[in-house]
Design a protein around this motif. Structure first.
Motif, mmCIF file in Angstrom:
data_model
loop_
_atom_site.group_PDB
_atom_site.id
_atom_site.type_symbol
_atom_site.label_atom_id
_atom_site.label_comp_id
_atom_site.label_asym_id
_atom_site.label_seq_id
_atom_site.Cartn_x
_atom_site.Cartn_y
_atom_site.Cartn_z
ATOM 1 N N PRO A 68 0.479 -1.144 -0.305
ATOM 2 C CA PRO A 68 0.203 0.110 -0.393
ATOM 3 C C PRO A 68 1.005 1.455 -0.093
ATOM 4 O O PRO A 68 2.248 1.611 0.952
ATOM 5 C CB PRO A 68 -0.609 -0.045 1.392
ATOM 6 N N TYR A 69 0.111 2.343 -0.623
ATOM 7 C CA TYR A 69 0.839 3.349 -0.719
ATOM 8 C C TYR A 69 1.281 4.334 0.547
ATOM 9 O O TYR A 69 2.611 5.677 0.942
ATOM 10 C CB TYR A 69 -0.016 4.943 -1.809
ATOM 11 N N LYS A 70 0.612 3.905 2.401
ATOM 12 C CA LYS A 70 0.737 4.464 2.934
ATOM 13 C C LYS A 70 2.119 3.975 3.469
ATOM 14 O O LYS A 70 2.903 4.972 4.364
ATOM 15 C CB LYS A 70 -0.274 3.771 4.120
ATOM 16 N N PHE A 71 3.161 2.923 3.460
ATOM 17 C CA PHE A 71 4.181 2.666 3.899
ATOM 18 C C PHE A 71 5.393 3.617 3.412
ATOM 19 O O PHE A 71 5.958 3.405 3.588
ATOM 20 C CB PHE A 71 4.493 1.049 3.164
ATOM 21 N N PHE A 72 4.959 4.319 2.224
ATOM 22 C CA PHE A 72 5.748 5.105 1.571
ATOM 23 C C PHE A 72 5.800 6.247 1.100
ATOM 24 O O PHE A 72 6.452 7.446 1.040
ATOM 25 C CB PHE A 72 6.201 4.559 0.040
ATOM 26 N N GLU A 73 5.303 6.596 2.459
ATOM 27 C CA GLU A 73 4.753 8.480 3.593
ATOM 28 C C GLU A 73 6.211 8.781 3.978
ATOM 29 O O GLU A 73 4.891 9.238 5.204
ATOM 30 C CB GLU A 73 3.530 8.818 3.767
ATOM 31 N N VAL A 74 7.037 8.863 4.087
ATOM 32 C CA VAL A 74 8.671 8.951 4.752
ATOM 33 C C VAL A 74 8.435 10.121 5.188
ATOM 34 O O VAL A 74 8.450 10.482 5.625
ATOM 35 C CB VAL A 74 9.770 8.065 4.326
ATOM 36 N N VAL A 75 8.655 11.270 3.610
ATOM 37 C CA VAL A 75 8.826 12.250 3.591
ATOM 38 C C VAL A 75 7.322 13.041 2.774
ATOM 39 O O VAL A 75 6.618 12.692 2.075
ATOM 40 C CB VAL A 75 10.220 12.667 2.318
ATOM 41 N N LYS A 76 7.504 14.483 3.609
ATOM 42 C CA LYS A 76 6.112 15.447 3.351
ATOM 43 C C LYS A 76 6.228 15.162 2.119
ATOM 44 O O LYS A 76 7.278 15.803 1.511
ATOM 45 C CB LYS A 76 5.742 15.962 3.915
ATOM 46 N N PRO A 77 4.928 15.313 0.893
ATOM 47 C CA PRO A 77 4.822 15.890 -0.161
ATOM 48 C C PRO A 77 4.960 17.175 -0.348
ATOM 49 O O PRO A 77 4.754 18.452 0.194
ATOM 50 C CB PRO A 77 3.790 15.608 -1.033
ATOM 51 N N LYS A 78 6.290 18.069 -1.186
ATOM 52 C CA LYS A 78 6.346 19.118 -1.409
ATOM 53 C C LYS A 78 4.605 20.051 -1.905
ATOM 54 O O LYS A 78 4.359 19.702 -3.044
ATOM 55 C CB LYS A 78 6.809 19.494 -2.532
#
Length: 102
Positions: free
Chosen positions: A87-97
């Motif tokens: 799932p995409y939630k695993f890769f939310e390490v850095v906040k989006p610009k």
């Protein structure tokens, strides 16, 4: 026992993970980061050796080169599939610009 499939698999997993992280943080498609990184992993010389062996009629070299090329290509595909199945939630390490649209 030396195999190029395991390092290729680990490289594909690492590259796919970084592509997902960058795509989330920069709000861009992950293929934008994935494709340029996968190109060096593709076993082009092994495929060339396989085709050369077929044309020379050397079935032993055909099998050796062809099986290695298939192992490497399978390792690349498996590494990408495993990471992209998460799932995409695993890769939310850095906040989006955030882009200001003023």
């Amino acid at each position: 026992f030396t195999s190029t499939a395991l390092p290729t698999f680990l490289g594909a997993v690492t590259l796919s993970t970084l592509a997902r992280i960058f795509s989330y943080s920069r709000r861009a498609p992950s293929t934008l980061y994935l494709i340029p990184g996968i190109i060096p992993l593709v076993p082009g010389s092994r495929v060339y050796g396989t085709m050369k062996a077929v044309l020379d009629g050397d079935m032993f070299a055909f099998y050796a080169e062809g099986s290695t090329a298939l192992k490497i290509a399978g390792a690349i595909a498996l590494g990408i599939i495993i990471i992209f199945a998460l799932p995409y939630k695993f890769f939310e390490v850095v906040k989006p610009k955030v882009v200001n649209k003023e």
